[in-house]
Enzyme design. Structure first.
Site, mmCIF file in Angstrom:
data_model
loop_
_atom_site.group_PDB
_atom_site.id
_atom_site.type_symbol
_atom_site.label_atom_id
_atom_site.label_comp_id
_atom_site.label_asym_id
_atom_site.label_seq_id
_atom_site.Cartn_x
_atom_site.Cartn_y
_atom_site.Cartn_z
ATOM 1 N N GLY A 181 2.092 3.369 -11.694
ATOM 2 C CA GLY A 181 2.572 2.047 -12.131
ATOM 3 C C GLY A 181 1.761 1.549 -13.311
ATOM 4 O O GLY A 181 1.520 0.347 -13.468
ATOM 5 N N LEU A 188 2.335 1.154 -16.382
ATOM 6 C CA LEU A 188 2.938 0.301 -17.416
ATOM 7 C C LEU A 188 3.194 -1.120 -16.910
ATOM 8 O O LEU A 188 3.740 -1.950 -17.612
ATOM 9 C CB LEU A 188 4.246 0.924 -17.931
ATOM 10 N N GLN A 228 1.954 -4.905 -15.033
ATOM 11 C CA GLN A 228 1.056 -5.963 -15.511
ATOM 12 C C GLN A 228 -0.413 -5.564 -15.370
ATOM 13 O O GLN A 228 -1.184 -5.678 -16.315
ATOM 14 C CB GLN A 228 1.317 -7.267 -14.737
ATOM 15 N N ILE A 276 7.006 5.390 -13.683
ATOM 16 C CA ILE A 276 8.391 5.873 -13.569
ATOM 17 C C ILE A 276 9.117 5.648 -14.892
ATOM 18 O O ILE A 276 10.085 6.334 -15.211
ATOM 19 C CB ILE A 276 9.104 5.174 -12.383
ATOM 20 N N TYR A 312 8.035 -8.090 1.065
ATOM 21 C CA TYR A 312 6.849 -7.707 0.284
ATOM 22 C C TYR A 312 5.586 -7.853 1.144
ATOM 23 O O TYR A 312 4.739 -6.956 1.208
ATOM 24 C CB TYR A 312 6.778 -8.595 -0.960
ATOM 25 N N LYS A 372 2.857 -5.123 2.549
ATOM 26 C CA LYS A 372 1.425 -5.229 2.239
ATOM 27 C C LYS A 372 0.590 -5.108 3.516
ATOM 28 O O LYS A 372 -0.434 -4.445 3.530
ATOM 29 C CB LYS A 372 1.121 -6.535 1.491
#
Ligand code: SER
Length: 320
Positions: free
Chosen positions: A8, A10, A12, A35, A142, A146
Site C-alpha cells: 500500500g 502509494l 497516504q 496494487i 473497518y 482492525k
C-alpha cells in the site's frame, strides 16, 4: 530490519513512509509495492517498486524471495467510510491481505508492522483517556477488521514467534498524498479548501472530538516501534498513540489565524458522523510512552502552521 517491503506504498502513509525509510535504511533496501501502477515520476532503478495485490499470496511471496525481505510494513487497507459502503471488500482486503502477509512472514521470518486504528474501539468503549486495554466492540466493518487484525497479529507472535508490532493510529494529517475514504479525512481536506477557496463544508459536526496526528509523528511512531527493544514491549498489537485531540471548530479557529477570512460551514454526513461518534475522544497513550518512548512533536498549533506553509508551496499559493 535490513530489507523492508511496504505494501500500500502509494497510499497516504505509504507514500511518505517510503522516503522516511529510504533515508534511514538506503534506497535499495526499501521495496515499495502497491496494487496501483507506479507513477512515471517514481520509476527509478535504485528505488525498487513492485506490483503487489495483497490478496494474491504468490505476488507477495515472489517479492519477499526476490529481495530477501526481513520486515514488512503492511499498509494496504480499506478505510472506514469506504468500508461501510462495501463491507465485503473491506473484510477481504483487510483480513485476507493481512493473513497472506502473516503466513509469509511466518515462513520467511519477517517482522511485521500493521497499523490498527482508533476504529478498533466502539460505542461501549470509555471515550476519554481510552485505556490501552479496554472494551473493543466496534460497530463498523473497518473496526471489526482492525480488532481481528490486532488479535491475529498477537496470535502469530505467541503461536509462531512472528515479530508482529502495531499502533492504533488516530486520523493522520499530511500534505503529500490524500487519505481516501476515511472518517478523519475532513482534517486534511479542510486545509486544501481553506487555501484554495477560503471556505470548507465539513461532513462532521463542529463538536466531534477525535484523536489526530501529523504525518511526521505517524512515521516516527511506526519506525520507533519497529526499532524498539522487543524485551520492553508489554503489548504488541496494538499500542494506543495520539498527538492531539480536537474538533472541527477548533481546527477551523486555528486555520483562521493564517487565513483570516476562512469560512467554515457544516453539512453533516450521517454515516460518517455515526462512525466518528462511535470512536474515542482521546486515547491514553501512556503504555507507548513507557514501553518504547513514544512522544509526539506536533500539537494542533504546530501542525497547522506547518501544513499551511507546506501546502502553500505545493499548491503554488503565494503570500499576499
Ligand atoms: N483515518 C481512519 C479513518 O478515518 C481511521 O483509522 O477511517
Amino acid at each position: 530490519m535490513k530489507r523492508i517491503l511496504i505494501t500500500g506504498a502509494l497510499g497516504q502513509i505509504g507514500s511518505e513512509l517510503i522516503t522516511f525509510l529510504r533515508k534511514r535504511y538506503g534506497n535499495e533496501n526499501v521495496i515499495a509495492s502497491d496494487i496501483k501502477l507506479i507513477p512515471e515520476e517514481m520509476v527509478d532503478q535504485n528505488r525498487p517498486f513492485e506490483h503487489i495485490d495483497c490478496l494474491d499470496a504468490q505476488e507477495i511471496y515472489s517479492v519477499i524471495k526476490k529481495y530477501k525481505i526481513d520486515a514488512i510494513f503492511h499498509l494496504a487497507a480499506v478505510l472506514s467510510a469506504t468500508g461501510e459502503k462495501n463491507p465485503q471488500l473491506a473484510w477481504k482486503v483487510n483480513i485476507n491481505g493481512l493473513y497472506n502477509v502473516l503466513e509469509i512472514a511466518r515462513e520467511y521470518k519477517c517482522a511485521v508492522f500493521t497499523p490498527s486504528s482508533i476504529a478498533a474501539f466502539g460505542p461501549s468503549t470509555p471515550k476519554d483517556n481510552t485505556p490501552q486495554e479496554t472494551i473493543q466492540r466496534p460497530n463498523t466493518i473497518y473496526g471489526l477488521t482492525k480488532v481481528t487484525g490486532e488479535l491475529l497479529c498477537d496470535y502469530y507472535y505467541s503461536k509462531y514467534g512472528v515479530d508482529t508490532r502495531g499502533v492504533r493510529f488516530p486520523g493522520i494529517i499530511s500534505y503529500t498524498a490524500l487519505p481516501g475514504g476515511g472518517t478523519t479525512d475532513y482534517a486534511v481536506e479542510i486545509f486544501y479548501e481553506a487555501l484554495r477557496n477560503k471556505k470548507y463544508t465539513c461532513f462532521l459536526d463542529k463538536d466531534t472530538y477525535l484523536d489526530m496526528m501529523y504525518m511526521p509523528d505517524g512515521l516516527k511512531a511506526a519506525v520507533n516501534l519497529m526499532e524498539a527493544d522487543p524485551s520492553r514491549l508489554k503489548h504488541r498489537n496494538a499500542y494506543n498513540v495520539t498527538a492531539e485531540s480536537f474538533n472541527p471548530e477548533q481546527l477551523a479557529r486555528e486555520i483562521k489565524k493564517y487565513i483570516l477570512d476562512f469560512e467554515m460551514n457544516y453539512d453533516v454526513d450521517p454515516m460518517r458522523q455515526a462512525i466518528a461518534d462511535s470512536w474515542p475522544n482521546r486515547l491514553d497513550d501512556s503504555a507507548a510512552r513507557e514501553d518504547w518512548g513514544w512522544s509526539p512533536d506536533y500539537n494542533l498549533e504546530a501542525m497547522t502552521k506547518d501544513m499551511i506553509e507546506k501546502l502553500k508551496i505545493k499548491l503554488n499559493i503565494a503570500d499576499k
